[in-house]
Motif scaffolding. Structure first.
Motif, PDB file in Angstrom:
ATOM      1  N   THR A  50       0.827  -1.214   0.000  1.00 25.20           N
ATOM      2  CA  THR A  50       0.000   0.000   0.000  1.00 25.20           C
ATOM      3  C   THR A  50       0.858   1.258   0.000  1.00 25.20           C
ATOM      4  OG1 THR A  50      -1.793  -1.157   1.121  1.00 25.20           O
ATOM      5  CG2 THR A  50      -1.815   1.233   1.261  1.00 25.20           C
ATOM      6  N   GLU A  53       1.649   1.678  -3.497  1.00 25.31           N
ATOM      7  CA  GLU A  53       0.427   1.835  -4.300  1.00 25.31           C
ATOM      8  C   GLU A  53      -0.133   3.251  -4.172  1.00 25.31           C
ATOM      9  OE1 GLU A  53      -2.929  -1.379  -4.753  1.00 25.31           O
ATOM     10  OE2 GLU A  53      -3.603   0.104  -3.297  1.00 25.31           O
ATOM     11  N   ARG A  54      -0.158   3.773  -2.959  1.00 25.08           N
ATOM     12  CA  ARG A  54      -0.775   5.087  -2.772  1.00 25.08           C
ATOM     13  C   ARG A  54       0.118   6.245  -3.217  1.00 25.08           C
ATOM     14  NH1 ARG A  54      -4.126   4.752   2.873  1.00 25.08           N
ATOM     15  NH2 ARG A  54      -5.414   2.961   2.296  1.00 25.08           N
ATOM     16  N   TRP A  80       1.001  -2.829  -4.854  1.00 32.62           N
ATOM     17  CA  TRP A  80      -0.248  -3.607  -4.784  1.00 32.62           C
ATOM     18  C   TRP A  80      -0.528  -3.850  -3.305  1.00 32.62           C
ATOM     19  CZ3 TRP A  80      -1.929  -6.713  -9.465  1.00 32.62           C
ATOM     20  CH2 TRP A  80      -3.242  -7.210  -9.307  1.00 32.62           C
ATOM     21  N   ALA A  81      -1.640  -3.343  -2.840  1.00 30.76           N
ATOM     22  CA  ALA A  81      -1.968  -3.404  -1.419  1.00 30.76           C
ATOM     23  C   ALA A  81      -1.838  -4.820  -0.875  1.00 30.76           C
ATOM     24  CB  ALA A  81      -3.386  -2.881  -1.186  1.00 30.76           C
ATOM     25  N   GLY A  82      -1.309  -4.899   0.334  1.00 28.90           N
ATOM     26  CA  GLY A  82      -1.241  -6.191   1.016  1.00 28.90           C
ATOM     27  C   GLY A  82      -0.162  -7.104   0.481  1.00 28.90           C
ATOM     28  N   ASN A 122       4.410  -5.835   5.709  1.00 34.24           N
ATOM     29  CA  ASN A 122       3.317  -6.791   5.912  1.00 34.24           C
ATOM     30  C   ASN A 122       3.816  -8.080   6.538  1.00 34.24           C
ATOM     31  OD1 ASN A 122       1.376  -5.066   4.914  1.00 34.24           O
ATOM     32  ND2 ASN A 122       1.714  -5.712   2.793  1.00 34.24           N
ATOM     33  N   VAL A 232      -0.637   3.617  10.200  1.00 37.26           N
ATOM     34  CA  VAL A 232       0.065   2.767   9.245  1.00 37.26           C
ATOM     35  C   VAL A 232       0.319   3.483   7.920  1.00 37.26           C
ATOM     36  CG1 VAL A 232      -0.042   0.600   7.949  1.00 37.26           C
ATOM     37  CG2 VAL A 232      -1.045   0.736  10.247  1.00 37.26           C
ATOM     38  N   HIS A 233      -0.744   4.070   7.376  1.00 38.36           N
ATOM     39  CA  HIS A 233      -0.665   4.579   6.009  1.00 38.36           C
ATOM     40  C   HIS A 233      -0.525   6.088   5.984  1.00 38.36           C
ATOM     41  CE1 HIS A 233      -2.761   0.611   5.472  1.00 38.36           C
ATOM     42  NE2 HIS A 233      -1.629   0.492   4.814  1.00 38.36           N
ATOM     43  N   ARG A 368      -3.201  -3.231 -14.478  1.00 36.82           N
ATOM     44  CA  ARG A 368      -4.135  -3.832 -13.526  1.00 36.82           C
ATOM     45  C   ARG A 368      -5.556  -3.416 -13.910  1.00 36.82           C
ATOM     46  NH1 ARG A 368      -2.875  -2.383  -7.256  1.00 36.82           N
ATOM     47  NH2 ARG A 368      -4.697  -3.358  -6.349  1.00 36.82           N
TER      48      ARG A 368
ATOM     49  N   THR B 137     -10.395  -0.021  -6.284  1.00 40.23           N
ATOM     50  CA  THR B 137      -9.672  -0.841  -5.304  1.00 40.23           C
ATOM     51  C   THR B 137      -9.808  -0.322  -3.879  1.00 40.23           C
ATOM     52  OG1 THR B 137      -7.706   0.474  -5.727  1.00 40.23           O
ATOM     53  CG2 THR B 137      -7.898  -1.577  -6.943  1.00 40.23           C
ATOM     54  N   ASP B 138     -10.441   0.855  -3.717  1.00 42.72           N
ATOM     55  CA  ASP B 138     -10.381   1.512  -2.406  1.00 42.72           C
ATOM     56  C   ASP B 138     -11.748   1.750  -1.764  1.00 42.72           C
ATOM     57  OD1 ASP B 138      -7.643   1.731  -2.789  1.00 42.72           O
ATOM     58  OD2 ASP B 138      -7.762   3.769  -3.580  1.00 42.72           O
ATOM     59  N   THR B 156      -8.348   8.108   1.817  1.00 41.97           N
ATOM     60  CA  THR B 156      -8.417   6.697   1.455  1.00 41.97           C
ATOM     61  C   THR B 156      -8.382   5.909   2.757  1.00 41.97           C
ATOM     62  OG1 THR B 156      -7.220   7.211  -0.542  1.00 41.97           O
ATOM     63  CG2 THR B 156      -7.394   4.893   0.041  1.00 41.97           C
ATOM     64  N   ILE B 157      -9.421   5.127   2.977  1.00 41.45           N
ATOM     65  CA  ILE B 157      -9.548   4.420   4.262  1.00 41.45           C
ATOM     66  C   ILE B 157      -8.930   3.031   4.162  1.00 41.45           C
ATOM     67  CG2 ILE B 157     -11.174   3.609   6.012  1.00 41.45           C
ATOM     68  CD1 ILE B 157     -11.124   6.658   5.684  1.00 41.45           C
ATOM     69  N   LEU B 158      -9.323   2.284   3.122  1.00 41.14           N
ATOM     70  CA  LEU B 158      -8.790   0.939   2.935  1.00 41.14           C
ATOM     71  C   LEU B 158      -8.437   0.769   1.455  1.00 41.14           C
ATOM     72  CD1 LEU B 158     -11.489  -1.114   4.924  1.00 41.14           C
ATOM     73  CD2 LEU B 158      -9.175  -0.588   5.720  1.00 41.14           C
ATOM     74  N   SER B 159      -7.360   0.062   1.200  1.00 36.75           N
ATOM     75  CA  SER B 159      -6.953  -0.208  -0.185  1.00 36.75           C
ATOM     76  C   SER B 159      -6.790  -1.703  -0.374  1.00 36.75           C
ATOM     77  CB  SER B 159      -5.590   0.425  -0.483  1.00 36.75           C
ATOM     78  OG  SER B 159      -5.671   1.815  -0.375  1.00 36.75           O
ATOM     79  N   GLY B 160      -6.927  -2.122  -1.613  1.00 38.04           N
ATOM     80  CA  GLY B 160      -6.572  -3.506  -1.930  1.00 38.04           C
ATOM     81  C   GLY B 160      -7.735  -4.406  -2.289  1.00 38.04           C
ATOM     82  N   PHE B 161      -8.912  -3.809  -2.578  1.00 37.68           N
ATOM     83  CA  PHE B 161     -10.024  -4.640  -3.013  1.00 37.68           C
ATOM     84  C   PHE B 161      -9.848  -4.972  -4.491  1.00 37.68           C
ATOM     85  CE2 PHE B 161     -11.487  -2.101   0.572  1.00 37.68           C
ATOM     86  CZ  PHE B 161     -11.891  -3.098   1.426  1.00 37.68           C
ATOM     87  N   VAL B 193      -5.993  -6.450   2.122  1.00 33.50           N
ATOM     88  CA  VAL B 193      -6.136  -5.135   2.719  1.00 33.50           C
ATOM     89  C   VAL B 193      -5.234  -5.008   3.947  1.00 33.50           C
ATOM     90  CG1 VAL B 193      -7.789  -3.471   3.623  1.00 33.50           C
ATOM     91  CG2 VAL B 193      -8.543  -5.169   1.962  1.00 33.50           C
ATOM     92  N   GLU B 194      -4.389  -3.976   3.952  1.00 33.87           N
ATOM     93  CA  GLU B 194      -3.499  -3.760   5.103  1.00 33.87           C
ATOM     94  C   GLU B 194      -4.240  -3.018   6.206  1.00 33.87           C
ATOM     95  OE1 GLU B 194       0.076  -1.814   3.718  1.00 33.87           O
ATOM     96  OE2 GLU B 194       0.243  -3.231   2.056  1.00 33.87           O
ATOM     97  N   THR B 195      -4.125  -3.519   7.414  1.00 36.39           N
ATOM     98  CA  THR B 195      -4.682  -2.840   8.584  1.00 36.39           C
ATOM     99  C   THR B 195      -3.597  -2.846   9.667  1.00 36.39           C
ATOM    100  OG1 THR B 195      -5.477  -4.730   9.871  1.00 36.39           O
ATOM    101  CG2 THR B 195      -6.856  -4.021   8.022  1.00 36.39           C
TER     102      THR B 195
END
Lengths: 421, 1141
Positions: A50, A53-54, A80-82, A122, A232-233, A368, B137-138, B156-161, B193-195
């Motif tokens: 992420t 990615e961001r 790519w997230a995760g 991760n 985290v982000h 993608r 994706t977000d 952006t709250i969550l990424s990776g969908f 999704v990273e948390t």
């Protein structure tokens, strides 16, 4: 005839007033003298989760790096997230092994000369028990990537911030993270490649940041964001603030402002003199980009210079640029040298930033695309004909690269110096 | 990832406009309706007492996908004109639109665009001072900091969908009563999704639970194809609907796994099997609607152009659901209701995507008929009932907000709780405490109010163990169940959580037990795992059974190693242990099972279960122990059961290639005990040369075991086998010939191909049973093809061979041609061209007769019904066609019939597997677990293949062979298409909500059946008998069984022809059912074997829980041509819950 003026050196001219004019430019960061890790002509691919990615939607890293380079450079983002060093998030319908295949296929699409690898954050959740596996997987990754380029820059992950409850305390994670960062550093040494530890980078903090846009797309001041939104982000501010330190770590010095003068009736380049009114105009170029830390007044700490002009006839002078008042200075002060804030072309900066983001988005659609299932995978017999649209993004991305480069090149500006009453 | 500056993208569009593909979709548009909303509205059929009006329409909005109201009564709509795919060179311009009715006339008079640079946003829900949007994706939160009605702040709250399919993207955003944001994704999506707590991954469909404040993200349930609806009932129970998984309303609980979850062997079924596909779900509430509508569930059949409603009632640990009268029925092909929400005035709002084309897999992305500009919001109100006032949440004090938790409107309580999140926590806690203290304990709302109070505190992240404990001991089981779930989610804040679950698993209420089982599995220590199996000591219904099975599967890593080492045995309770073992795919627990088996002092019935389990899970040594135990001890207890268990063990262990060390000695025991079948099987399975002679003898001479022995010859191979089989394959007895051919193919494909061709020259060919074996390997195909070059076959048999070849699911044109040539059969068939398609589309609308089409559809030779169901009635090989006519354009139907491989429905992609034995199997993967893949073949059979045996697996095409409709004339084809095109449209070809028996078995004529009926009377048709052979038979779309299709049996005289049908009624809540048969002359009925008289075609019966057999006798001489339709309804006010099965 164009004459380049060395900012700190002397030059010969028959223009009396400026015979000894000297511009001192002071930058907020110390200059780095070592060999830069990136150079003009490089094709740089960022690889990671992420964090990488961001970068696409914030654009600060690329803008910052471009502002410090003389010449063109190209960036592709494969965040790519995760994701992990195994390419786990890229597996789509397949196994983890397919994830690595996808990573390599996309890497081939970017045809890099330099690969910046930002993994480990991760995996660090697995703790000490996972270190050995991580090292092996990292080695597999770089063995796979060697075919593209062996110029790597390894980036150690950032620790999590403690933003307090209800977000979890990051202490335990950060302890684990150190081991992973060390592992990456060791691997970097084995590959004889540079290592940048995000944990050690001090964000270049400025207050009063503009981070959002109004309806016309111009920067507006909003409540200051923190560095991260969730511990985290990184926020946009976070990326901005880290971009400068990251560029420093790449050993890229801030680009020196270069004044280019053109021929005039006086025979002195770059300076027009109205002898009757005792006014002067200096044309110069700058692409020091205060992104997005453009302050409300349009000033930027990074855009300051010291202007020294000896032997001026009038007592006091008003300095302006693009309608912005840069201040009134006495002849004596001007002879000593005054600190001025150079004007900033907000429009150019905004457009550059937007072009970078759009370029990233176009490349995102390329590597993608949505509906992969129908375009390339097991339902391609249905809509595979539409897959022909996807490579069309290549030309679009290339065009955007050119546009980004044009926008990142030095642009002229003028300072006019008039006697003040 | 989509954040594109609008100013720049305009420029961008200009630059790249020239790149847009202009060559797409030049076909003439057909059947495109007039988009006038008044014309659309005129087609709506709505229930008496209700009315519908247009709330908003294009150009206010286009292509609405998802919507939600905020606390101010504004409607937020996610809309996409870019769908299904962004074009290179064009910007992402999708919008979040805000609509408001400021005058209270039921029409939106205010409209603003909040965001306009999105890429196919598929979910929108207001909250936390802005709006959450699912964008590519977000998950992004947008807000407006300066009050100009336009978003200027983006987080952006969550990424990776995943984005593998644009109608599967993250969607269905919904706040739960617990303060969490629930979000769904569909089958093709892979999210990472990273948390702060690490990467959360969900591969395939499912529902996420997310707390934005703490960034806690969990997978709430997994599976589904397109779970486009999710809502919570009054007690916090979750229900979901699916746009492809045809089981209506689904009851969802934490950890549940539904169809299509990858690598899962078992799924929880929905509450309405055989439903059409659904989109959106809203559980109705509030004082505007009449009482009998409150609590019912509304969802959309977007293919069939209707808004459906279901009544859902408690049933054991789960629920039952019945469909009731639609909210809207329409014949307008572009009416595509896809979301439904209750509005601030208490009315029902329906988002109409408005499009003649749906889906993007089957129809080209760039098809011109795709509508990109229209969209409507419809509003349904009850006539003469007052509308509701929306509270001004922002202006209310904390105490006033808490008071709102008492109101019956679901959305008001929800907005009150969300508003409380913005207030000072200490004030909220104090206000909730006071409010609870002041409650009238005798009020009917008391228990629910306590629950709302607990949820309100959960919303503000406050947890009070005392309060949770008091709710756990509530007299109301619905409150206990909800409290159990909360105590599981928040175990980190509740020191005594484990004791709650240990207590809950013994609760008298099955749903509380279900929640406790789940909580214990998440606790996952050995004590919790042992405790959760105690739920097996009380009755299990399907929900609780699934939850328990799942819990054991999820905790495998904890208990299995301990069972393998013998440290943990579920308290030596063999039924608990076996239940646990059956929940997992593979294990190495043979030693533990052997120990339990041999050390049990008193052998008991469950010992046989353990022995059989050893055959499934044990190693060779454990298998030997079990077989010896059956010989030594088992026979003393129950010899028949021992013989049965022995066969099970031999079969299961030999499929795992296990041979006991003392195989010969064991076989010798079978000789001594005269366990002939066991000896035959063991000899073949373990390749025991010492007993081969016995196999030869048994195969050569008539005996009960002859076919079994012939099979064994193929396994043991060798010269002697070959010699024997070479004779058998020419035998006049077709049974022996068939067995011989199949066995021979395992020894010599060449000889077996020769024999097969000889057999194909006979009138009584057995090719149907044997040819597929030859076609299942590449070598077999090659030899067959070579031999066919010089073969000559009777034309009928050649046609049969072509049909068999097609039904393998592989594309074998060379072999088909060779068969045609050998039989001198012409290859006339339909070849799809654009001209033909256009002409047929025209003719279908002019001369197509859907009734004649249905007759063609039902023809046995076409095998449509063998593969496809209509509303669950029919085969499962192909997609259910319940609403195909309403969803698919005519040209698509024609293409699907003539070139089935061009467009394949999601989830119906076949794979081809080559195994180590050279066998090629084509089928659709229906389940896949650690060790095996289960395929459904074109013959609707389930084939299991060990993963270890797979040599090659590749994606294949449709199981529907090209040439399926070659036998049809042009007129017949037109009628067939006409029938398909009417399916699901309002009228005669929609599946009625009446509960007709639709899936039957019909008694086939055979001499033995005839004899038995003659001897014992027609009553015996209601009983099980070996003489009877029953075959599947499906009712028409109208629910009838045409009498003329039924085979007749004349038990006594030739004039007295009878036919018999049978089906089952499965009752899950006992009560009275009324069976209604229109025109019942000549109809006899037996229920559970007892004659049940019909009075004017009506019989009312009291049925207990369980499966009840219904047999119908039809006296043909009286009925003649009258079709038969059997309807079952709950008797007046009976609580009965049932379904045909």
């Amino acid at each position: 005839m164009n004459v380049s003026i060395n900012l700190l050196g002397s030059y010969s001219t028959n223009m009396r007033y400026f015979a000894t004019a000297v511009f001192f430019l002071f930058f907020s960061l110390t200059q780095v003298s070592a060999e830069p890790l990136l150079k003009p002509g490089d094709r740089v691919t960022f690889l990671g989760g992420t964090f990488v990615e961001r970068m696409q939607i914030h654009g600060h890293f690329e803008a910052e790096i471009r502002s410090r380079l003389e010449g063109d450079i190209r960036f592709r983002n494969l965040g790519w997230a995760g994701d992990t060093v195994r390419g786990e998030s890229r597996a789509v319908f397949g196994t983890v092994e397919n994830g690595m295949e996808r990573l390599l296929r996309d890497m081939a699409l970017t045809n890099p000369t330099v690969i910046i690898i930002c993994y480990g954050g991760n995996e660090a959740h697995n703790g000490v028990a996972g270190i050995k596996q991580f090292k092996n997987n990292l080695e597999t990754l770089t063995n796979n990537l060697d075919r593209f380029s062996t110029r790597y820059i390894f980036v150690g992950p950032r620790p999590y911030e403690n933003l307090g409850p209800p977000l979890p305390a990051p202490n335990a994670y950060n302890t684990k993270l150190r081991h992973y960062s060390n592992a990456i550093e060791e691997h970097a040494a084995e590959k004889d490649s540079p290592f940048i530890n995000l944990a050690a980078l001090k964000p270049h903090a400025t207050n009063d940041l503009m981070t959002n846009r109004d309806r016309q797309g111009l920067w507006i001041l909003t409540n200051a964001e923190g560095l991260t939104s969730n511990g985290v982000h990184l926020t946009s501010t976070g990326y901005r603030q880290l971009a400068s330190s990251f560029a420093d770590a790449l050993k890229l010095p801030l680009k020196k402002i270069r004044l280019t003068t053109d021929g005039t009736s006086t025979g002195v380049s770059g300076v027009t003199v109205d002898r009757v009114n005792q006014t002067f105009t200096i044309r110069a170029t700058s692409n020091q980009m205060p992104l997005p830390g453009l302050t409300q007044s349009g000033k930027s700490a990074r855009q300051s210079a010291i202007l020294a002009i000896p032997d001026l006839p009038s007592k006091r002078y008003l300095l302006t640029s693009a309608g912005i008042n840069l201040g009134i200075y006495s002849r004596d002060d001007l002879a000593q040298g005054v600190k001025i804030h150079l004007p900033v072309d907000a429009r150019q900066i905004t457009e550059l930033h937007d072009a970078i983001i759009t370029k990233n988005m176009m490349f995102f659609h390329r590597h993608r695309p949505q509906n992969e299932t129908y375009l390339f995978l097991f339902r391609k017999h249905e809509q595979g004909n539409n897959a022909a649209e996807v490579p069309k993004f290549d030309a679009i991305v290339d065009d955007y690269d050119r546009r980004v480069y044009e926008l990142s090149r030095p642009q002229p500006f003028t300072i006019s110096i008039k006697p003040a009453k | 990832m989509s954040k594109i500056n609008p100013a720049l993208t305009t420029l961008f569009a200009v630059i790249y406009f020239s790149l847009i593909d202009t060559a797409v979709g030049q076909r003439n548009l057909k059947d495109i309706p007039n988009p006038d909303p008044d014309l659309e509205k005129a087609t709506f059929i709505i229930p008496d007492g209700f009315e519908v009006n247009l709330y908003a329409s294009d150009p206010q909005l286009a292509k609405p996908i998802h919507m939600n109201f905020d606390s101010h009564g504004q409607l937020w709509v996610a809309s996409s004109e870019v769908y299904p795919q962004i074009k290179p060179g064009l910007p992402a311009t999708d919008k979040i639109i805000v609509l408001k009715d400021t005058t209270g006339d039921g029409q939106a008079d205010q409209r603003s665009v909040f965001i306009d640079n999105l890429l196919i946003p598929t979910g929108v829900v207001p909250g936390d001072g802005g709006v959450y949007v699912a964008n590519s994706t977000d998950l992004v939160h947008y807000s407006d900091s300066n009050g100009d009605g336009v978003a200027d702040r983006t987080r952006t709250i969550l990424s990776g969908f995943g984005t593998e399919d644009t109608h599967h993207l993250l969607h269905t955003l919904r706040w739960g009563p617990d303060g969490a944001l629930y979000m769904n994704q569909s089958i093709y999506i892979h999210s990472h999704v990273e948390t702060p707590a690490g990467v959360k991954r969900l591969l395939g469909g499912g529902i996420w639970r997310f707390r934005p404040e703490s960034m806690e993200l969990e997978v709430y349930c997994r599976g589904f194809v397109n779970p486009w609806g999710h809502h919570f009932d009054y007690w916090g129970n979750s229900f979901a609907t699916d746009g492809a998984f045809v089981e209506g309303i689904n009851y969802v609980f934490p950890g549940a796994v539904f169809r299509a979850a990858p690598n899962e062997p078992r799924f929880l079924a929905g509450l309405n099997p055989g439903s059409p596909k659904h989109c959106g779900l809203e559980i109705l509430s509030g004082r505007h609607l009449p009482k009998d509508w409150r609590g019912t569930m509304v969802t959309n059949d977007f293919r069939g152009n209707r808004v459906c409603r279901f009544e859902v009632t408690e049933n054991g640990a789960g629920f039952s659901s019945n469909q009731v009268t639609e909210v809207i029925k329409s014949s307008h092909v572009a009416f595509r209701p896809i979301d439904v929400k209750m509005g601030p005035d208490g009315a029902i709002y329906v988002a109409d995507w408005y499009n003649p084309i749906i889906q993007h897999g089957e129809v080209d992305f760039r098809d011109d008929r795709r509508d990109h500009v229209h969209g409507r919001i419809w509003r349904i109100t009850a006539k003469n009932r007052p509308l509701l006032e929306n509270p001004n949440f922002e202006q209310l004090s904390v105490v006033e907000l808490v008071k709102l938790l008492e109101v019956p409107e679901n959305w008001v309580r929800l907005h009150a709780k969300l508003e409380l999140k913005t207030r000072k926590t200490s004030e909220v806690v104090a206000a909730v405490r006071h409010w609870i203290h002041d409650q009238d304990k005798t009020s009917t709302r008391y228990t629910h109010n306590l629950l709302e109070g607990m949820w309100a505190l959960q919303n503000v992240m406050h947890f009070d163990p005392d309060m949770i404990e008091s709710l756990l001991s509530s007299s109301d089981p619905r409150v206990r169940a909800a409290a159990m779930r909360l105590s599981s989610v928040r175990r980190d804040r509740l020191p005594d959580h484990k004791s709650y679950y240990l207590h809950g698993v013994k609760d008298e209420n099955p749903r509380v037990r279900l929640e406790a089982v789940r909580a214990l599995s998440e606790n996952a220590d050995l004590q919790s795992i042992a405790a959760l199996t105690t739920v097996l000591e009380q009755p299990l219904d399907r929900f609780l059974d699934f939850a328990t099975w799942r819990a054991l599967r999820d905790t495998k890593a904890t208990w299995l190693p301990k069972v393998q080492s013998g440290e943990f045995t579920f308290g030596r309770n063999s039924s608990h242990l076996l239940f646990a073992l059956k929940s997992i795919d593979s294990s190495n627990v043979g030693q533990t099972l052997s120990t339990i088996l041999t050390e049990n002092k008193a052998a008991q019935a469950s010992s046989f279960d353990i022995a059989i389990a050893i055959g499934q899970y044990g190693d060779a040594s454990a298998v030997q122990t079990a077989l010896l135990w059956l010989i030594d001890k088992g026979t003393l207890i129950d010899p028949e059961l021992s013989k049965f268990a022995t066969l099970e063990i031999i079969t299961n262990s030999s499929s795992r290639k296990l041979v006991p060390a003392d195989a010969s000695e064991i076989a010798q025991s079978y000789v001594e005990m005269k366990w002939d079948l066991q000896l035959l099987r063991a000899t073949a399975a373990w390749q025991l040369k010492t007993h081969y002679a016995y196999v030869y003898t048994s195969a050569a001479k008539p005996s009960d075991l002859r076919v079994e022995a012939i099979f064994a010859l193929g396994v043991i191979k060798g010269e002697a086998s070959l010699a024997l089989l070479s004779e058998l394959v020419t035998d006049d007895d077709s049974t022996l010939r068939s067995a011989g051919l199949n066995a021979l193919s395992k020894i010599s494909l060449k000889k077996s191909v020769e024999a097969q061709l000889a057999d194909l020259s006979r009138d009584d060919t057995v090719a149907t049973a044997t040819l597929p074996t030859l076609l299942s390997s590449q070598k077999g195909r090659d030899i067959l093809l070579a031999s066919l070059a010089s073969a000559q076959l009777p034309a009928d048999n050649a046609k049969l061979a072509v049909s068999i070849t097609r039904s393998t699911g592989s594309e074998l044109p060379a072999i088909i041609n060779a068969f045609r040539k050998a039989g001198n059969v012409s290859a006339a068939g339909w070849v799809l061209t654009a001209d033909l398609k256009d002409a047929l589309v025209e003719e279908v609308s002019k001369i197509g007769d859907p009734h004649l089409g249905q007759d063609i559809y039902r023809r046995e030779s076409l095998q449509c019904m063998l593969c496809h169901g209509i509303g669950g009635s029919g085969g499962k090989v192909g997609p259910d066609l319940i609403s195909i006519g309403a969803s698919a354009p005519t040209d698509y139907l024609i293409e699907s019939l003539l070139a089935p491989n061009n467009k394949i429905k999601e989830n119906f992609h076949a794979v081809q597997i080559l195994d180590v034995n050279g066998r090629i199997t084509s089928g659709i993967i229906i389940q896949s677990d650690d060790s095996e893949i289960h395929l459904r073949t074109a013959k609707d059979e389930i084939v299991s293949i060990l993963k270890a045996d797979i040599e090659l697996q590749k994606e294949s095409r449709s199981l529907m062979p090209d040439g399926t409709v070659d036998e049809l004339t042009r007129t017949e084809l037109i009628h067939l298409v006409s029938f398909l095109s009417r399916l699901g449209k309002v009228g005669e070809f929609e599946i009625s909500k009446e509960r007709y028996g639709r899936t039957w078995e019909v008694l086939q004529f055979s001499p033995s059946a005839h004899r038995l009926l003659n001897r014992t009377g027609i009553d015996s048709a209601s009983k099980e008998a070996e003489e009877f052979q029953w075959e599947k038979h499906y009712a028409t779309v109208q629910g009838t069984v045409p009498t003329k299709e039924l085979p007749a049996i004349a038990p006594h005289t030739a004039d007295n022809l009878f036919s018999f049908l049978r089906s089952n009624i499965v009752v899950t809540q006992p009560g009275k059912i009324t069976i209604k048969i229109k025109n019942a002359d000549g109809i006899l009925m037996w229920i559970n074997g007892k004659p049940t008289p019909l009075n004017s075609g009506i019989a009312t019966i009291n049925l207990s829980n369980g499966t009840h057999r219904v047999v119908i006798g039809v006296q043909q001489s009286i009925r003649k041509t009258e079709d038969i339709r059997i309807n079952a309804v709950p008797d007046f006010e009976s609580p009965v819950q049932f379904q045909w099965n």
